[in-house]
Design an enzyme around this catalytic site. Sequence first.
Site, PDB file in Angstrom:
ATOM      1  CG  HIS A  44      -0.350   0.084   2.538  1.00 11.77           C
ATOM      2  ND1 HIS A  44      -0.100  -1.028   3.305  1.00 11.77           N
ATOM      3  CD2 HIS A  44       0.069   1.140   3.276  1.00 11.77           C
ATOM      4  CE1 HIS A  44       0.437  -0.657   4.466  1.00 11.77           C
ATOM      5  NE2 HIS A  44       0.570   0.652   4.467  1.00 11.77           N
ATOM      6  CG  HIS A  53       3.602   4.976   5.063  1.00 16.42           C
ATOM      7  ND1 HIS A  53       2.585   5.626   5.728  1.00 16.42           N
ATOM      8  CD2 HIS A  53       3.174   3.703   4.908  1.00 16.42           C
ATOM      9  CE1 HIS A  53       1.600   4.768   5.966  1.00 16.42           C
ATOM     10  NE2 HIS A  53       1.920   3.593   5.479  1.00 16.42           N
ATOM     11  CD  GLU A  77       3.245   0.047   7.075  1.00 16.06           C
ATOM     12  OE1 GLU A  77       2.754   0.997   6.439  1.00 16.06           O
ATOM     13  OE2 GLU A  77       2.578  -0.715   7.800  1.00 16.06           O
TER      14      GLU A  77
HETATM   15 CO    CO Z   1       0.955   1.816   6.155  1.00 12.87          CO
END
Ligand code: CO
Length: 145
Positions: free
Chosen positions: A8, A87, A136
Site C-alpha cells: 500500500h 509512506h 513501511e
Molecule cells: Co501503512
Amino acid sequence: MKLGRLNHIGIATPSIEASIAYFRDVMGATKIHDPFDLPSQGVKVCFVDTPGENGTNGTQIELIEPLGDNSAITAFIAKNPAGGQHHMCYEVPDIHAAREEFLAMGKKVLGEPRIGAHGTLIFFVHPKDMNGVLTEIMETPKGAH
Ligand code: CO
C-alpha cells in the site's frame, strides 16, 4: 532484502471522509473499506483497493487521519495541511529477517516489529536512509495473494 509486493501507499489526510469522496468520485474507486481506529499508532485508517490482474486486489491506498493528541502524523499534517503522500509499504516474507538486514546495512529502523493496520507485523525505516521515502515493511499475510 527480499523485495515483495507493493502492499500500500500511505496518504495522510486531515479528513478521511473527504478523501473517501475524492477516491470514489474523482478516481472511480469502487472498493472502499470501512474506516477504523488504530489507537496504537494514533491514526484512523481507511483502505481503498485498486484492482489487480484477473480480479485480484492490487496495491491499496491507506488513508490515515490523526487520532487523538499523540498521533504519529500530527507533525506531518501541520507541515502539509491538505495531506499528502506519507509512506510506502512493501511486503517481505520474514519481518524479523528483513529488520536484521536493514540494521546490518546501517539503516535507521524505527522501533520493534509491531502489529500494523493489516494485523501482521510491520516496522518503519527512516526516510533519510531510504531515498527520502518513509518506508513501511510488512510481513506478507499468511495465505494472501
Ligand atoms: Co501503512
